[in-house]
Design an enzyme around this catalytic site. Structure first.
Site, PDB file in Angstrom:
ATOM      1  N   GLU A  14      -5.732 -30.130  16.215  1.00  0.00           N
ATOM      2  CA  GLU A  14      -6.724 -29.072  16.019  1.00  0.00           C
ATOM      3  C   GLU A  14      -6.153 -27.690  16.323  1.00  0.00           C
ATOM      4  OE1 GLU A  14      -6.928 -31.608  18.114  1.00  0.00           O
ATOM      5  OE2 GLU A  14      -8.845 -32.658  18.017  1.00  0.00           O
ATOM      6  N   PHE A  59     -23.553 -37.435  23.325  1.00  0.00           N
ATOM      7  CA  PHE A  59     -22.139 -37.757  23.128  1.00  0.00           C
ATOM      8  C   PHE A  59     -21.425 -36.614  22.414  1.00  0.00           C
ATOM      9  CE2 PHE A  59     -18.853 -39.845  20.367  1.00  0.00           C
ATOM     10  CZ  PHE A  59     -17.962 -40.126  21.395  1.00  0.00           C
ATOM     11  N   GLN A  60     -20.411 -36.085  23.070  1.00  0.00           N
ATOM     12  CA  GLN A  60     -19.573 -35.007  22.548  1.00  0.00           C
ATOM     13  C   GLN A  60     -20.294 -33.679  22.377  1.00  0.00           C
ATOM     14  OE1 GLN A  60     -17.443 -36.457  19.079  1.00  0.00           O
ATOM     15  NE2 GLN A  60     -15.948 -37.481  20.371  1.00  0.00           N
ATOM     16  N   LYS A  71     -25.739 -31.171  13.136  1.00  0.00           N
ATOM     17  CA  LYS A  71     -25.488 -32.151  12.081  1.00  0.00           C
ATOM     18  C   LYS A  71     -26.712 -32.364  11.194  1.00  0.00           C
ATOM     19  CE  LYS A  71     -23.193 -36.529  11.168  1.00  0.00           C
ATOM     20  NZ  LYS A  71     -22.382 -37.625  11.741  1.00  0.00           N
ATOM     21  N   MET A 129      12.088 -17.902  29.531  1.00  0.00           N
ATOM     22  CA  MET A 129      11.567 -16.677  30.138  1.00  0.00           C
ATOM     23  C   MET A 129      11.192 -16.902  31.602  1.00  0.00           C
ATOM     24  SD  MET A 129      11.128 -13.491  29.663  1.00  0.00           S
ATOM     25  CE  MET A 129      10.915 -13.030  27.939  1.00  0.00           C
TER      26      MET A 129
END
Length: 625
Positions: free
Chosen positions: A123, A164-165, A214, A525
């Site tokens: 992602e 959920f989620q 959704k 660095m």
């Protein structure tokens, strides 16, 4: 910085003039769709904003009217309305990763005849690819990147139940977005998408989020495409181009100055023609921020190249000794200014920026303009063209002496490959014309110093947030947006490993991304700071295998082989030029693993919080401090 997206015909208020009124190609910007869940099912979209008209010279080209694949009164799912809204905004390329909360949107995308999906393998890679697409393809002001993030949310009835989620993404992102929406009515989708694109691309560009439950995606509706935008407050606060008196005052200050310097940033990237004309008229030398590289040609004698912590000595000298600092499209970042009270302490300061929050935030200007730098420069140039020529030859001679005395340089130790030399060779072999992306670290600074950027949008780097792993996916986005260009990811082994999985995307899409990997087996660095400030005590900065320090680990060539990408390793300076040439000549993607010493330091360096008098120009990890 400048707005690029002209108002939709349904807007009644009049925003500032677009600064891209005469572009031959429609401007692009980054677009991301994600799922608001703990498991980030994301759909990252880069798109093209199509102007209602495109003006080229004296010819006005009207794009053909949008033709929907649905009958006007035909009900369709909210997800299909969303996709058509994107099509109407000119979206052509999508970086999309599916998941439960965004499945309906993905299904709708398969029904689109115009949107291409480039499937990232992570992602984060999708978001960075969208950003790279935006930056390479013509966004005004990389200073801030316009992005629309569309997130898939749980159904409305489940919001607030810790389903959920479920993630309250609007609240989570409120402080880091320009604006955000939670869609609660499917009929609002066309208006909200139009508003989001306008907000993201106007004023100071930035991210806008749209959270779509959704059940909204699944609900049937007959869309209303002519709903007007509802942004009266935003439009009323847009800067108005009414500052003629200020322009005359700036020209007067220029005429009175003996040691003027231009300090230009990413806000000037869409005004490079006007900036070059301003420099022609005034003869004022130009120092660039990291994000402003390419706004003014690095090959010009008047270029001082980059200023700041790892900027050139002569750029920082010029600012320190200046009596007039023209700060155009910049934000006085701490990596540029160092110790604020010591920065340009002898100079009168003129600050022009589109964002009122930046004016006076870190450094108080003597004269300021909140507005479009393109319009301001056009006004300044018009006034200057009627004035007598200016003469800053003594000042330029002084700076030329500094260039000779303190050039960017590096040392060679036997056949070991100096990383700076690798970038210098790449610059020579590409004629300075490649699009360069980077991760974060030493390789990033060397790429800024030793590759000479002569045009805007050649330089893709993550900027202020320092996002490791940016380089490879950003190169993917650039290659999608600019298939005609040579795209090279100059990366370090630490940053490269952050998104190494995107090699699979490059192979599947057959994108001709070249990867110049400066591999020193360390977080370079951080190692440099350990050497300088922590008595070289290594605190988890070695990236190799401690039990086999003599071997290169991991074997980057195996990653490339697993993804069917040609690759090679080079360890000797004498072999480097031919190896880079082979990389450039090989069709399609290629990885070149360049083994470099970990003792190299990025110089010059002004320590954090220091001033020009603290600049470091010598030393590396082979010395003790």
């Amino acid at each position: 910085m400048a707005a690029i997206h002209p108002p939709h015909p349904s807007i009644t208020a009049k925003p500032p003039p677009s600064s891209a009124a005469a572009v031959a190609l429609p401007p692009h910007f980054a677009f991301s769709i994600t799922s608001t869940s703990h498991k980030r099912h994301r759909l990252h979209i880069s798109n093209v904003l199509s102007d209602s008209t495109t003006t080229t010279g004296a010819t006005t080209i009207h794009p053909p009217p949008f033709v929907s694949r649905y009958a006007p009164d035909q009900p369709r799912k909210g997800a299909d309305v969303l996709v058509e809204a994107l099509e109407r905004e000119g979206v052509t390329d999508v970086f999309a990763y599916p998941g439960g909360a965004s499945m309906e949107i993905h299904q709708a995308l398969t029904r689109s005849n115009t949107i291409r999906n480039v499937l990232p393998r992570h992602e984060q890679g999708g978001v960075f690819a969208a950003e790279g697409y935006a930056r390479a393809s013509g966004v005004p002001g990389v200073y801030s990147v316009p992005m629309v993030a569309i997130t898939g949310q749980v159904p409305r009835r489940m919001i607030g139940t810790d389903a959920f989620q479920e993630t309250p993404i609007v609240e989570v992102t409120r402080s880091i977005t320009k604006h955000n929406y939670l869609v609660l009515d499917v009929e609002d989708i066309p208006r909200i998408v139009r508003e989001a694109f306008y907000l993201a691309s106007s004023g100071r560009p930035g991210p806008v989020l749209i959270d779509v439950p959704k059940d909204i995606q699944q609900q049937l509706v007959v869309p209303k495409w002519d709903e007007p935008m509802r942004l009266p407050g935003y439009l009323s606060r847009m800067p108005k181009p009414q500052y003629d008196g200020h322009l005359e005052q700036i020209v007067r200050l220029v005429g009175e100055a003996k040691r003027p310097v231009l300090y230009v940033g990413g806000g000037c990237l869409n005004s490079d023609d006007e900036l070059r004309r301003f420099v022609e008229l005034t003869g004022i030398p130009v120092a660039s921020t990291l994000m402003g590289l390419g706004a003014y040609p690095a090959s010009s004698d008047l270029s001082l190249h980059m200023l700041g912590m790892h900027g050139t000595v002569y750029a920082n000298y010029a600012v320190d000794k200046s009596d007039l600092l023209l700060a155009f499209g910049v934000r006085f970042d701490d990596r540029v200014t160092g110790k604020l009270e010591a920065f340009a302490s002898r100079a009168k300061i003129v600050h022009i920026d589109i964002d009122p929050a930046e004016i006076g935030k870190n450094k108080q200007p003597h004269v300021s303009i909140c507005g479009d730098i393109k319009v301001a420069l056009q006004g300044l140039n018009k006034i200057l063209e009627e004035k007598n020529s200016l003469d800053f030859s003594n000042w330029r001679k002084e700076l030329d002496e500094q260039k000779v005395k303190f050039p960017l340089s590096f040392k060679t130790f036997g056949e070991a490959i100096p990383p700076q030399y690798a970038i210098h060779v790449l610059d020579e072999l590409t004629g300075g014309n490649a699009i360069i992306s980077t991760g974060v670290g030493q390789h990033q600074m060397w790429a800024a110093q030793f590759y000479k950027y002569n045009k805007p949008r050649q330089w893709l780097t993550s900027g202020g947030l320092g996002a490791m792993g940016f380089g490879l996916p950003a190169a993917i986005g650039a290659a999608v947006a600019r298939p005609d260009a040579v795209v090279v990811d100059i990366d370090g082994d630490g940053s490269f490993m952050m998104n190494v999985q995107e090699l699979a995307t490059i192979r599947v899409e057959n994108l001709p991304v070249k990867i110049l990997l400066l591999n020193n087996q360390h977080l370079g660095m951080v190692v440099q700071w350990e050497d300088r400030f922590y008595k070289a005590n290594r605190a988890h900065t070695y990236l190799g295998n401690p039990s086999k320090e003599s071997e290169i680990f991991p074997n980057m060539l195996k990653f490339a082989e697993a993804c069917d990408i040609p690759a090679a390793r080079v360890t000797r300076k004498g072999d480097l030029r031919a190896a880079i040439q082979k990389m450039l000549d090989t069709p399609g993607p290629y990885l070149l693993d360049v083994i470099v010493p970990h003792q190299e330091h990025v110089l010059p360096m002004i320590p954090a919080g220091g001033g020009f008098s603290d600049v470091i120009t010598e030393g590396d990890g082979r010395m003790k401090y």
